[in-house]
Design a protein around this motif. Sequence first.
Motif, PDB file in Angstrom:
ATOM      1  N   VAL A 145       0.811  -1.215   0.000  1.00  0.00           N
ATOM      2  CA  VAL A 145       0.000   0.000   0.000  1.00  0.00           C
ATOM      3  C   VAL A 145       0.847   1.269   0.000  1.00  0.00           C
ATOM      4  N   PRO A 146       1.968   1.339   0.740  1.00  0.00           N
ATOM      5  CA  PRO A 146       2.783   2.564   0.666  1.00  0.00           C
ATOM      6  C   PRO A 146       3.220   2.890  -0.761  1.00  0.00           C
ATOM      7  N   GLU A 147       3.507   1.866  -1.549  1.00  0.00           N
ATOM      8  CA  GLU A 147       3.877   2.104  -2.941  1.00  0.00           C
ATOM      9  C   GLU A 147       2.678   2.586  -3.741  1.00  0.00           C
ATOM     10  N   LEU A 148       1.502   1.996  -3.498  1.00  0.00           N
ATOM     11  CA  LEU A 148       0.290   2.431  -4.184  1.00  0.00           C
ATOM     12  C   LEU A 148       0.023   3.905  -3.929  1.00  0.00           C
ATOM     13  N   ARG A 149       0.249   4.353  -2.694  1.00  0.00           N
ATOM     14  CA  ARG A 149      -0.057   5.739  -2.342  1.00  0.00           C
ATOM     15  C   ARG A 149       0.771   6.742  -3.161  1.00  0.00           C
ATOM     16  N   LYS A 150       1.878   6.302  -3.719  1.00  0.00           N
ATOM     17  CA  LYS A 150       2.663   7.192  -4.584  1.00  0.00           C
ATOM     18  C   LYS A 150       1.922   7.498  -5.885  1.00  0.00           C
ATOM     19  N   PHE A 151       0.974   6.638  -6.237  1.00  0.00           N
ATOM     20  CA  PHE A 151       0.257   6.764  -7.499  1.00  0.00           C
ATOM     21  C   PHE A 151      -1.223   7.089  -7.314  1.00  0.00           C
ATOM     22  N   ALA A 152      -1.785   6.696  -6.182  1.00  0.00           N
ATOM     23  CA  ALA A 152      -3.183   7.007  -5.851  1.00  0.00           C
ATOM     24  C   ALA A 152      -3.239   7.156  -4.334  1.00  0.00           C
ATOM     25  N   GLY A 153      -3.140   8.399  -3.864  1.00  0.00           N
ATOM     26  CA  GLY A 153      -2.937   8.644  -2.439  1.00  0.00           C
ATOM     27  C   GLY A 153      -3.990   8.045  -1.536  1.00  0.00           C
ATOM     28  N   ASP A 154      -5.248   8.100  -1.957  1.00  0.00           N
ATOM     29  CA  ASP A 154      -6.328   7.517  -1.168  1.00  0.00           C
ATOM     30  C   ASP A 154      -6.890   6.261  -1.823  1.00  0.00           C
ATOM     31  N   GLY A 155      -6.185   5.776  -2.815  1.00  0.00           N
ATOM     32  CA  GLY A 155      -6.622   4.591  -3.537  1.00  0.00           C
ATOM     33  C   GLY A 155      -7.637   4.867  -4.626  1.00  0.00           C
ATOM     34  N   VAL A 156      -8.132   6.091  -4.688  1.00  0.00           N
ATOM     35  CA  VAL A 156      -9.121   6.467  -5.704  1.00  0.00           C
ATOM     36  C   VAL A 156      -8.560   7.530  -6.639  1.00  0.00           C
ATOM     37  N   HIS A 157      -8.107   8.644  -6.064  1.00  0.00           N
ATOM     38  CA  HIS A 157      -7.672   9.787  -6.868  1.00  0.00           C
ATOM     39  C   HIS A 157      -6.184   9.697  -7.184  1.00  0.00           C
ATOM     40  N   PRO A 158      -5.825   9.915  -8.431  1.00  0.00           N
ATOM     41  CA  PRO A 158      -4.411   9.803  -8.796  1.00  0.00           C
ATOM     42  C   PRO A 158      -3.581  10.944  -8.221  1.00  0.00           C
ATOM     43  N   THR A 159      -2.382  10.620  -7.816  1.00  0.00           N
ATOM     44  CA  THR A 159      -1.386  11.645  -7.547  1.00  0.00           C
ATOM     45  C   THR A 159      -0.893  12.164  -8.897  1.00  0.00           C
ATOM     46  N   LYS A 160       0.003  13.131  -8.859  1.00  0.00           N
ATOM     47  CA  LYS A 160       0.581  13.608 -10.109  1.00  0.00           C
ATOM     48  C   LYS A 160       1.260  12.458 -10.847  1.00  0.00           C
ATOM     49  N   ARG A 161       2.026  11.634 -10.137  1.00  0.00           N
ATOM     50  CA  ARG A 161       2.697  10.497 -10.770  1.00  0.00           C
ATOM     51  C   ARG A 161       1.690   9.500 -11.323  1.00  0.00           C
ATOM     52  N   GLY A 162       0.645   9.241 -10.550  1.00  0.00           N
ATOM     53  CA  GLY A 162      -0.355   8.289 -11.018  1.00  0.00           C
ATOM     54  C   GLY A 162      -1.043   8.744 -12.282  1.00  0.00           C
ATOM     55  N   GLY A 163      -1.355  10.040 -12.336  1.00  0.00           N
ATOM     56  CA  GLY A 163      -2.004  10.565 -13.522  1.00  0.00           C
ATOM     57  C   GLY A 163      -1.109  10.582 -14.738  1.00  0.00           C
ATOM     58  N   LEU A 164       0.142  11.029 -14.530  1.00  0.00           N
ATOM     59  CA  LEU A 164       1.052  11.214 -15.665  1.00  0.00           C
ATOM     60  C   LEU A 164       1.775   9.945 -16.066  1.00  0.00           C
ATOM     61  N   GLU A 165       2.029   9.038 -15.110  1.00  0.00           N
ATOM     62  CA  GLU A 165       2.807   7.838 -15.412  1.00  0.00           C
ATOM     63  C   GLU A 165       1.947   6.597 -15.648  1.00  0.00           C
ATOM     64  N   ILE A 166       0.701   6.602 -15.179  1.00  0.00           N
ATOM     65  CA  ILE A 166      -0.134   5.419 -15.338  1.00  0.00           C
ATOM     66  C   ILE A 166      -1.383   5.716 -16.161  1.00  0.00           C
ATOM     67  N   ILE A 167      -2.211   6.681 -15.722  1.00  0.00           N
ATOM     68  CA  ILE A 167      -3.491   6.877 -16.402  1.00  0.00           C
ATOM     69  C   ILE A 167      -3.311   7.432 -17.809  1.00  0.00           C
ATOM     70  N   ALA A 168      -2.637   8.568 -17.942  1.00  0.00           N
ATOM     71  CA  ALA A 168      -2.501   9.177 -19.275  1.00  0.00           C
ATOM     72  C   ALA A 168      -1.841   8.233 -20.282  1.00  0.00           C
ATOM     73  N   PRO A 169      -0.710   7.594 -19.951  1.00  0.00           N
ATOM     74  CA  PRO A 169      -0.101   6.685 -20.938  1.00  0.00           C
ATOM     75  C   PRO A 169      -1.004   5.529 -21.330  1.00  0.00           C
ATOM     76  N   ASN A 170      -1.790   5.047 -20.380  1.00  0.00           N
ATOM     77  CA  ASN A 170      -2.666   3.918 -20.719  1.00  0.00           C
ATOM     78  C   ASN A 170      -3.837   4.353 -21.584  1.00  0.00           C
ATOM     79  N   VAL A 171      -4.390   5.531 -21.307  1.00  0.00           N
ATOM     80  CA  VAL A 171      -5.461   6.043 -22.173  1.00  0.00           C
ATOM     81  C   VAL A 171      -4.945   6.195 -23.599  1.00  0.00           C
ATOM     82  N   ILE A 172      -3.778   6.782 -23.741  1.00  0.00           N
ATOM     83  CA  ILE A 172      -3.183   6.952 -25.076  1.00  0.00           C
ATOM     84  C   ILE A 172      -2.920   5.604 -25.724  1.00  0.00           C
ATOM     85  N   ARG A 173      -2.404   4.662 -24.940  1.00  0.00           N
ATOM     86  CA  ARG A 173      -2.103   3.328 -25.464  1.00  0.00           C
ATOM     87  C   ARG A 173      -3.347   2.673 -26.064  1.00  0.00           C
TER      88      ARG A 173
END
Length: 227
Positions: free
Chosen positions: A194-222
């Motif tokens: 979970v500590p690692e998850l929080r780097k990408f989704a702080g509350d498990g729902v909303h993306p952090t900056k890293r989560g949005g830019l490194e996971i969500i945006a690249p996957n949407v584009i993909r």
Amino acid sequence: MKSKYVFIVVMLLSVSLLSAQSHLVKNLQSGRTQTLVVYGTSISSMRPNGPLWVKKVEDELNKKYGNRLTVLNTGRSGQNSNWALKNLEDSVLMKRPDAVIIEFATNDAVTRFNISQEDCRRNTELLITRIKERYPTCEIFLHTPCGYPLGKNAVNRPEMKAYNGVYESIAKEQKLRYIDEAETFVRIAEEQGVPELRKFAGDGVHPTKRGGLEIIAPNVIRVLEME
């Protein structure tokens, strides 16, 4: 570390059943201007990180396809598919979209809204139908970016996986592209903690900056570009 999670995004997420590129990307490649509406919850609309990943999708695709894409972020924080239906005309249909990304399962799963899985399915199918009635060629994407809610978010969403499954099922039945980051967030939590998850989704729902830019945006584009 960044490359590790890019690998996760590319290799482990659920993929579209379709083999060709999206109509949106094909039209951009052919020189046609396109409008993409992102219609969802706070995951896309709550500042700063929701609009941040949406803007990255727009910017990256415009770099590749000659600034022909307009992305409109018209969802609302804290809302669900009941709200989405009531506001479809002003928030989506009046925008004359060529493509729409729908993401309301995240909040349909919240128990206080009393939206059953059957309601979620019915509302989502009605959203698709109404968009297609107005714009028959409009391309619909179903998006599930919430997979491992934490704390009170987990208490409020005890059946999150099942609600995501509603979107996946509709996508399969209607041969729509399915954009899923939920599986990636689950794998990070279960394999890295979970500590690692929080780097990408702080509350498990909303993306952090890293989560949005490194996971969500690249996957949407993909998914949009996937052959």
